[in-house]
Motif scaffolding. Structure first.
Motif, PDB file in Angstrom:
ATOM      1  N   UNK C  32       0.840  -1.199   0.000  1.00 45.92           N
ATOM      2  CA  UNK C  32       0.000   0.000   0.000  1.00 45.92           C
ATOM      3  C   UNK C  32       0.880   1.256   0.000  1.00 45.92           C
ATOM      4  N   UNK C  33       1.964   1.228   0.772  1.00 49.88           N
ATOM      5  CA  UNK C  33       2.813   2.409   0.887  1.00 49.88           C
ATOM      6  C   UNK C  33       3.727   2.562  -0.328  1.00 49.88           C
ATOM      7  N   UNK C  35       2.881   1.966  -3.263  1.00 45.59           N
ATOM      8  CA  UNK C  35       2.028   2.550  -4.296  1.00 45.59           C
ATOM      9  C   UNK C  35       2.132   4.078  -4.279  1.00 45.59           C
ATOM     10  N   UNK C  36       2.135   4.670  -3.071  1.00 45.57           N
ATOM     11  CA  UNK C  36       2.201   6.143  -2.981  1.00 45.57           C
ATOM     12  C   UNK C  36       3.636   6.633  -3.066  1.00 45.57           C
ATOM     13  N   UNK C  37       4.576   5.800  -2.643  1.00 45.15           N
ATOM     14  CA  UNK C  37       5.966   6.243  -2.644  1.00 45.15           C
ATOM     15  C   UNK C  37       6.626   6.151  -4.012  1.00 45.15           C
ATOM     16  N   UNK C  38       6.200   5.179  -4.818  1.00 42.15           N
ATOM     17  CA  UNK C  38       6.969   4.910  -6.041  1.00 42.15           C
ATOM     18  C   UNK C  38       6.175   4.911  -7.348  1.00 42.15           C
ATOM     19  N   UNK C  39       4.863   4.767  -7.296  1.00 43.26           N
ATOM     20  CA  UNK C  39       4.104   4.743  -8.563  1.00 43.26           C
ATOM     21  C   UNK C  39       2.921   5.704  -8.532  1.00 43.26           C
TER      22      UNK C  39
END
Lengths: 266, 306, 91
Positions: C32-33, C35-39
């Motif tokens: 989940x994290x 997703x926001x950190x890298x894509x």
């Protein structure tokens, strides 16, 4: 109330809730408990503000106004407080991350149900927005669930989250309160059912979420959820027409730059 | 495959030959500490920059505008995250130690983030002038940096900074084309932020700067600073703003702008945490950090047992 | 907390590429994290997270002997020489 007014009220409540929920999330940028969470919370805030903008555009179209960004902003920021239709849950100010997280879970659980209500709407644009939003909601819920799965299993975090739940739960009936004339909007096919119909499934979901972790017998039920006292009559919102004490300071903060120069385009 | 070097001469020959150092290489301790300190300061600056912008984000005038500003500050925090991760891999400090040193006032971050954004104009000036200064510095590091992990994440950071530059310029143009009140607000912001932004590059590099020798940086401070001056002085003037440098002149021989003598006193004070807003900014960050300690504790405790 | 290495791939293009790392308490949080950190700008459409302590890494000098195996790098020079000689002898 005309059919159009009834639909407008329904959309406005949805848009105002999304707007203020997104606004509340913006307050956490840079100060979430860890950096990865900061990134995630910020994304959710951006999504909610995006939903609000799209819903305000639908309201403007009903009003016969071209939905430019300026028109959206006038609608989003420029009404007298009694013309807002948000619920008190999204007006509520908190500096406690436990409360912010519990509200995030509760709001997103409700929001997914609300988008499902309009996913088959007779208004094609609303149905299209719902499809986009529901794709995003999956991740909002997964995010909150992944955190809660872990945090509810740790004693200190669990007691903080339950205290937060006690603060949030009394505002849940208000979250599910419909607008005047909603029955007309439903009859027109704008939504598949009334917002108030979401209260019971939401309470069940809250109970399951917060009881499932083995909460020393202190389930959401004993926090006043699920019983007859959770009904909508006593929530003080008067059909989403009255604002809580947190609203005016919040709106003043949101309007500070806009009020600096009413002629300005930023 | 991890490498080792017999001595500093062998290591420097590797660097001079264009070699890239990786996290698990047996690099000389002096290099490890230097590259760590450089990345830690960059990470701290990204985070403190986000906290500077944070004051104004909830007040952003406009719904979609607010989404764009949130995305930008989210990127800055993302950069901090990427940088703390690779800094931690150097084994000098853990990520938690770096953050706690920062919030205890024991670490350095860029001078500009010791100042307070007092108006919305300041927010735009930061996004425009300060981000540009940071981007110029980062591009120079990226070009030839000898530390592989840093160089690779700078590619992503620079790409995202490009989005921020365009957002900043777009907002500045709206103000430039806007009302008299908007323009005067922004002029005051320029008056406040021009010199701190210029000072971000630091005083002239010393002749035997080890950061340059080891290709942690690849251009001298004065070269980068001049690049920023030559770009921003004419741009600000073209939008009808006054550059707040009383001795500013166009050097007809060199065909370049000369901003006159630079007072480095303010920079020295900010780096000793005596800047105008250092104490509040650090205390705020420390307070927020301690108020969410329970969540970090809950998340990390479970993992050792489970 | 565990450190997770994050890998991203564009559908139909290239291999999975290492893009960075993050700290997370569980696999689900790591996903989940990440997703926001890298894509968050759709930098890829496939995502792997791998716990760093689950990566099996070769020891130092594991690969070194293979840098000296010229017979695996047939450059075709001998073939080209023979063909050239053959062409010349036909003329």
């Amino acid at each position: 109330m005309s059919k159009q007014e009834a639909i407008r009220e329904f959309l406005l409540a949805f848009a105002d809730d999304e707007h203020l929920m997104g606004q509340q999330h913006t307050e956490w940028i840079g100060v979430a408990p860890f950096l990865e969470e900061d990134l995630a919370f910020s994304s959710i805030g951006q999504d909610e503000l995006g939903h609000a903008a799209m819903l305000y555009e639908l309201v403007l179209e009903l009003d016969g106004i071209e939905p430019t960004d300026t028109a959206v902003d006038t609608l989003a920021f420029g009404r007298p407080s009694h013309d807002y239709r948000c619920c008190h849950l999204v007006e509520h100010e908190t500096k406690d991350w436990a409360e912010a997280l519990v509200r995030h879970w509760v709001y997103d659980a409700f929001e997914a149900m609300r988008w499902h209500l309009v996913a088959g709407s007779s208004m094609p644009k609303l149905a299209a927005i719902a499809r986009k939003a529901l794709r995003e909601e999956v991740f909002h819920t997964r995010h909150a669930d992944a955190l809660l799965d872990r945090l509810l299993a740790a004693p200190e975090a669990r007691s903080r989250l339950l205290a937060a739940l006690d603060a949030v739960v009394p505002m849940v009936p208000g979250l599910c309160e419909g607008t005047a004339g909603e029955a007309v909007a439903v009859a027109e096919g704008a939504a598949a059912g009334p917002t108030a119909g979401l209260l019971e499934p939401l309470l069940v979901a809250i109970d399951q979420r917060f009881s499932a972790a083995g909460l020393d017998g202190r389930s959401a039920g004993s926090a006043g959820v699920g019983g007859p006292s959770a009904g909508g009559a006593a929530n003080g919102q008067r059909g989403r027409t009255s604002r809580s004490p947190d609203f005016e300071p919040l709106m003043a903060r949101m309007r500070e730059v806009l009020d600096y120069d009413s002629e300005a385009v930023w | 495959m991890p490498r080792c070097w017999t001595d500093m001469d062998a290591f420097e020959a590797f660097i001079d030959g264009g070699g890239l150092v990786e996290a698990d290489d047996g690099m000389p301790d002096a290099y490890r500490r230097a590259v760590f300190a450089f990345i830690e300061m960059h990470a701290n600056s990204e985070l403190m920059g986000a906290l500077t912008e944070r004051d104004w984000i909830p007040k952003t005038p406009g719904l979609r505008h607010k989404m764009a500003v949130l995305a930008k500050t989210q990127d800055e925090i993302g950069h901090g995250h990427l940088l703390y991760m690779i800094a931690a891999d150097l084994g000098v400090k853990t990520r938690t130690q770096m953050l706690e040193d920062l919030f205890a006032g024991r670490s350095r971050f860029h001078n500009v983030f010791h100042y307070r954004a007092v108006t919305w104009g300041d927010q735009v000036a930061i996004a425009f002038l300060v981000d540009a200064a940071a981007l110029i510095s980062q591009q120079a590091v990226f070009k030839n940096c000898s530390y592989g992990p840093y160089r690779r994440i700078l590619r992503r950071i620079i790409t995202e900074e490009g989005f921020h530059m365009r957002l900043g310029e777009d907002r500045m143009m709206r103000i430039a084309e806007g009302t008299a009140r908007q323009r005067s607000m922004f002029q005051e912001s320029l008056d406040r932020w021009f010199w701190p932004a210029l000072q971000l590059f630091g005083p002239d590099s010393v002749p035997d700067d080890e950061l340059l020798r080891w290709r942690i940086k690849s251009e001298r401070n004065e070269v980068l600073r001049d690049r920023w001056v030559q770009r921003f002085v004419p741009m600000l003037q073209s939008y009808g703003f006054t550059v707040p440098a009383p001795d500013l002149r166009w050097d007809t021989e060199a065909e370049r702008w000369d901003v006159g003598p630079i007072d480095w006193g303010p920079l020295e004070r900010t780096l000793a945490h005596g800047g105008p807003d250092s104490a509040r900014r650090i205390a705020d960050a420390a307070d927020n950090w301690s108020r969410t300690a329970w969540a970090r504790a809950a998340l990390s405790n479970g993992s050792s047992g489970a | 907390m565990h450190v997770y290495e994050v890998f991203v791939k564009k559908d139909g293009r290239d291999e999975f590429r290492h893009v960075g790392a993050l700290e997370a308490a569980t696999d689900e949080l790591a996903l989940v994290l990440a997703r926001e950190g890298y894509v968050r700008r759709a930098e890829g459409d496939r995502l792997w997270v791998v716990r760093r302590d689950h990566v099996v890494a070769a020891e130092d000098d594991f690969v070194t002997p293979n840098t000296d195996k010229p017979h695996r790098h047939h450059d075709g020079a001998a073939v080209a020489d023979r063909r050239k000689a053959a062409r010349q002898s036909q003329q």
